[in-house]
Design a protein around this motif. Structure first.
Motif, PDB file in Angstrom:
ATOM      1  N   ASP A   1      -4.487   9.567  -0.076  1.00  0.00           N
ATOM      2  CA  ASP A   1      -6.148   8.930  -0.256  1.00  0.00           C
ATOM      3  C   ASP A   1      -7.617   9.311   0.356  1.00  0.00           C
ATOM      4  OD1 ASP A   1      -5.395  10.068  -3.335  1.00  0.00           O
ATOM      5  OD2 ASP A   1      -5.310   8.219  -3.530  1.00  0.00           O
TER       6      ASP A   1
ATOM      7  N   SER B   1       0.831   6.986  -0.475  1.00  0.00           N
ATOM      8  CA  SER B   1      -0.589   8.191  -1.916  1.00  0.00           C
ATOM      9  C   SER B   1      -2.049   6.848  -1.727  1.00  0.00           C
ATOM     10  CB  SER B   1      -0.211   8.491  -3.480  1.00  0.00           C
ATOM     11  OG  SER B   1      -0.534   6.976  -3.569  1.00  0.00           O
ATOM     12  N   ASP B   2      -2.309   6.075  -1.547  1.00  0.00           N
ATOM     13  CA  ASP B   2      -3.369   5.329  -1.175  1.00  0.00           C
ATOM     14  C   ASP B   2      -3.634   5.601   0.508  1.00  0.00           C
ATOM     15  OD1 ASP B   2      -3.277   4.200  -3.470  1.00  0.00           O
ATOM     16  OD2 ASP B   2      -2.952   2.297  -2.766  1.00  0.00           O
ATOM     17  N   HIS B   3      -2.546   5.889   0.871  1.00  0.00           N
ATOM     18  CA  HIS B   3      -3.172   6.448   2.399  1.00  0.00           C
ATOM     19  C   HIS B   3      -4.015   7.878   2.718  1.00  0.00           C
ATOM     20  CE1 HIS B   3      -1.950   2.526   4.844  1.00  0.00           C
ATOM     21  NE2 HIS B   3      -0.780   2.777   4.155  1.00  0.00           N
TER      22      HIS B   3
ATOM     23  N   VAL C   1       0.683  -1.173  -0.211  1.00  0.00           N
ATOM     24  CA  VAL C   1       0.062   0.485  -0.154  1.00  0.00           C
ATOM     25  C   VAL C   1       0.855   1.332   0.084  1.00  0.00           C
ATOM     26  CG1 VAL C   1      -2.000   0.986   1.523  1.00  0.00           C
ATOM     27  CG2 VAL C   1      -1.700  -0.921   1.254  1.00  0.00           C
TER      28      VAL C   1
END
Length: 110
Positions: free
Chosen positions: A10, A6-8, A3
């Motif tokens: 978002d 940037s996923d966190h 992960v």
């Protein structure tokens, strides 16, 4: 599964956005409730003052000579016009309130 940062980010931004929408909904609800209460107070005051004005005109009409018909008609016309203006303002306020509620409802996620 990897992960990325940037996923966190978002996920955090989406959560923050949802919280802001919920807070905005609560704020609109509070404003709407306050507006409704204020409108009720204003309506009661308006009705009381309208009755006083009509009673005053009736009292004056009773004690005026017959030649003052034009003045009486002018006062009565002014009262009717003031009532019409007030009713138009009430309708505009109701439309604005409905529009604000509809805009708030469309912003709240399902």
């Amino acid at each position: 599964m990897y992960v990325s940062g940037s996923d966190h980010l978002d996920a955090a931004l989406k959560a923050q956005g949802a919280a802001m929408v919920a807070l905005t909904s609560v704020a609109f609800g509070c404003v709407g409730a306050a507006q409704l209460e204020l409108q009720q107070v204003i309506n009661a005051d308006y009705e009381q003052n309208r009755r006083r004005a009509q009673d005053y005109v009736a009292h004056v009409v009773k004690h005026l000579p017959a030649c003052a018909d034009a003045t009486v008609a002018l006062w009565q016309s002014a009262l009717v016009a003031a009532n019409g203006t007030y009713e138009a303002a009430i309708q505009a306020s109701e439309v604005a309130t409905a529009n604000m509620a509809a805009a708030n409802k469309s912003r709240v996620p399902a």
